[in-house]
Design a protein around this motif. Structure first.
Motif, mmCIF file in Angstrom:
data_model
loop_
_atom_site.group_PDB
_atom_site.id
_atom_site.type_symbol
_atom_site.label_atom_id
_atom_site.label_comp_id
_atom_site.label_asym_id
_atom_site.label_seq_id
_atom_site.Cartn_x
_atom_site.Cartn_y
_atom_site.Cartn_z
ATOM 1 N N LEU A 63 31.979 -4.747 -12.082
ATOM 2 C CA LEU A 63 30.739 -5.045 -11.296
ATOM 3 C C LEU A 63 30.535 -5.213 -10.037
ATOM 4 O O LEU A 63 29.443 -4.357 -9.399
ATOM 5 C CB LEU A 63 30.642 -6.161 -11.367
ATOM 6 C CG LEU A 63 29.088 -7.696 -10.904
ATOM 7 C CD1 LEU A 63 27.406 -6.704 -10.835
ATOM 8 C CD2 LEU A 63 29.069 -8.964 -10.668
ATOM 9 N N LEU A 64 31.662 -5.147 -9.234
ATOM 10 C CA LEU A 64 31.532 -4.906 -8.501
ATOM 11 C C LEU A 64 32.458 -3.519 -7.781
ATOM 12 O O LEU A 64 31.983 -3.041 -6.460
ATOM 13 C CB LEU A 64 33.950 -6.599 -7.932
ATOM 14 C CG LEU A 64 33.428 -7.282 -7.361
ATOM 15 C CD1 LEU A 64 34.861 -8.016 -7.392
ATOM 16 C CD2 LEU A 64 31.966 -7.973 -6.179
ATOM 17 N N LYS A 65 32.531 -3.291 -8.537
ATOM 18 C CA LYS A 65 32.938 -1.295 -8.371
ATOM 19 C C LYS A 65 31.842 -0.437 -8.605
ATOM 20 O O LYS A 65 31.069 -0.140 -7.593
ATOM 21 C CB LYS A 65 33.831 -0.664 -9.844
ATOM 22 C CG LYS A 65 34.194 0.469 -9.771
ATOM 23 C CD LYS A 65 34.826 1.062 -11.296
ATOM 24 C CE LYS A 65 34.919 2.787 -10.858
ATOM 25 N NZ LYS A 65 33.987 3.376 -10.871
ATOM 26 N N TYR A 76 27.011 -5.639 -0.414
ATOM 27 C CA TYR A 76 26.941 -6.146 -1.798
ATOM 28 C C TYR A 76 28.305 -6.368 -2.444
ATOM 29 O O TYR A 76 28.278 -7.878 -2.869
ATOM 30 C CB TYR A 76 26.471 -4.537 -2.868
ATOM 31 C CG TYR A 76 25.269 -4.285 -2.912
ATOM 32 C CD1 TYR A 76 23.992 -4.846 -1.775
ATOM 33 C CD2 TYR A 76 24.601 -3.819 -3.769
ATOM 34 C CE1 TYR A 76 23.019 -4.373 -2.117
ATOM 35 C CE2 TYR A 76 23.477 -2.963 -4.407
ATOM 36 C CZ TYR A 76 22.350 -3.175 -3.377
ATOM 37 O OH TYR A 76 21.176 -3.654 -3.079
ATOM 38 N N GLU A 77 29.339 -5.921 -1.801
ATOM 39 C CA GLU A 77 30.403 -6.081 -2.177
ATOM 40 C C GLU A 77 31.017 -7.116 -1.984
ATOM 41 O O GLU A 77 30.950 -8.540 -2.435
ATOM 42 C CB GLU A 77 31.626 -4.764 -2.465
ATOM 43 C CG GLU A 77 32.847 -5.102 -3.440
ATOM 44 C CD GLU A 77 33.537 -3.616 -3.317
ATOM 45 O OE1 GLU A 77 34.642 -3.946 -3.741
ATOM 46 O OE2 GLU A 77 33.029 -2.437 -1.802
ATOM 47 N N LYS A 78 30.932 -7.558 0.118
ATOM 48 C CA LYS A 78 31.851 -8.321 0.335
ATOM 49 C C LYS A 78 30.049 -9.747 -0.083
ATOM 50 O O LYS A 78 31.039 -11.100 -0.529
ATOM 51 C CB LYS A 78 30.783 -8.225 2.249
ATOM 52 C CG LYS A 78 30.806 -9.608 2.101
ATOM 53 C CD LYS A 78 30.397 -9.523 3.966
ATOM 54 C CE LYS A 78 31.131 -10.721 4.956
ATOM 55 N NZ LYS A 78 30.513 -10.234 6.497
ATOM 56 N N PHE A 79 28.989 -9.804 -0.405
ATOM 57 C CA PHE A 79 28.602 -10.816 -0.859
ATOM 58 C C PHE A 79 28.873 -11.323 -2.444
ATOM 59 O O PHE A 79 28.598 -12.542 -2.617
ATOM 60 C CB PHE A 79 27.147 -10.846 -0.079
ATOM 61 C CG PHE A 79 26.846 -11.403 1.206
ATOM 62 C CD1 PHE A 79 26.290 -12.702 1.508
ATOM 63 C CD2 PHE A 79 26.353 -10.177 2.396
ATOM 64 C CE1 PHE A 79 26.882 -12.953 2.420
ATOM 65 C CE2 PHE A 79 26.881 -10.914 3.861
ATOM 66 C CZ PHE A 79 26.428 -12.267 3.202
ATOM 67 N N ALA A 80 29.282 -10.225 -3.072
ATOM 68 C CA ALA A 80 28.810 -10.711 -4.683
ATOM 69 C C ALA A 80 30.905 -11.539 -4.609
ATOM 70 O O ALA A 80 30.642 -12.368 -5.546
ATOM 71 C CB ALA A 80 29.223 -9.365 -5.119
#
Length: 261
Positions: A172-174, A144-148
């Motif tokens: 959002l990233l959190k 999730y975090e990597k692709f966001a």
């Protein structure tokens, strides 16, 4: 006879598919999450085949999809991708509570399956809901975090204006980091998990789900039968009949035929 019931739960339109003779019974329960730009009706063939095997199936429309469309442009919809994922994970719990309150779910037999975006949702939901007993990820990935971060940088690089402030991006990233299964694979807790991914997939590249599968193999060292990865050499971003049949077998083996996992 298989019946299809159309209802709304917390403003989420869903299709409820079940054998007529079992309608009022407590059954193994599966939610099927569709892909990006798809809709609940597009997976009725899956639902029908699962219902024939004795499962209660629910197909919800994701935010901005199907009956929840909001006339967004392609770019606007893309910008909402992670919000859609996050809201769908919330919706999954509301739908489960609805059927649970009616006594229609066998509590230790709750499954989740999704295609593409739905597969991404499935992996995030596994990091949050321990009550999911068995899952299938079709063409999804957990990063999730990597692709966001990658998506945000690509949008900026192409000169588009993000509809979020830096503070909103950080929030959002959190939130995504909290659901990123690649960062907390121990939350799988040895639950049965099947992956299917075509090697020619250019939309959600095969290597990402394969990489995650290989990193979690040691977690299933004592129960290797509960983790499986299948692929097809010449298949792209489309779930094959082989994948559908294997999904049904997986739920029969680990959700229907076992009293507790």
């Amino acid at each position: 006879m298989i019946i299809i019931e159309k209802i709304k739960i917390n403003d989420v339109p869903i299709l409820h598919i079940v054998a007529k003779e079992s309608y009022d019974q407590s059954l193994p329960f599966i939610q099927f999450i569709h892909g990006f730009t798809s809709a609940k009706e597009h997976n009725l063939h899956f639902a029908y085949n699962l219902a024939e095997k004795g499962f209660r199936i629910v197909l919800p429309d994701a935010l901005y999809h199907g009956e929840r469309e909001a006339n967004l442009s392609g770019m606007q919809l893309n910008m909402q991708f992670w919000d859609i994922v996050l809201q769908t994970i919330e919706d999954i719990e509301h739908v489960k509570h609805y059927f649970e309150a009616k006594g229609l779910i066998q509590e230790d037999k709750i499954g989740l399956v999704g295609t593409s975006m739905g597969g991404i949702v499935t992996l995030g939901a596994l990091s949050r809901y321990p009550w999911i007993n068995t899952a299938v990820c079709l063409m999804g990935m957990p990063y999730y975090e990597k692709f966001a971060n990658y998506t945000i940088q690509e949008v900026k690089k192409r000169g588009y204006e993000l509809p979020l402030s830096e503070e909103e991006i950080d929030r959002l990233l959190k939130r995504l980091g909290e659901l990123d299964l690649s960062k907390q694979p121990e939350k799988l807790e040895n639950r049965p998990l099947l992956f299917w991914h075509g090697k020619k997939d250019e939309t959600v590249p095969y290597m990402y789900s394969r990489q995650f599968y290989e990193t979690i193999l040691p977690l299933y060292e004592e129960t290797p039968e509960k983790l499986s990865y299948i692929t097809e050499e010449h298949t792209g971003h489309k779930v094959s009949r082989k994948a559908m049949l294997r999904t049904i077998e997986w739920f029969e083996e680990f959700l229907q035929n076992q009293a507790s996992l």
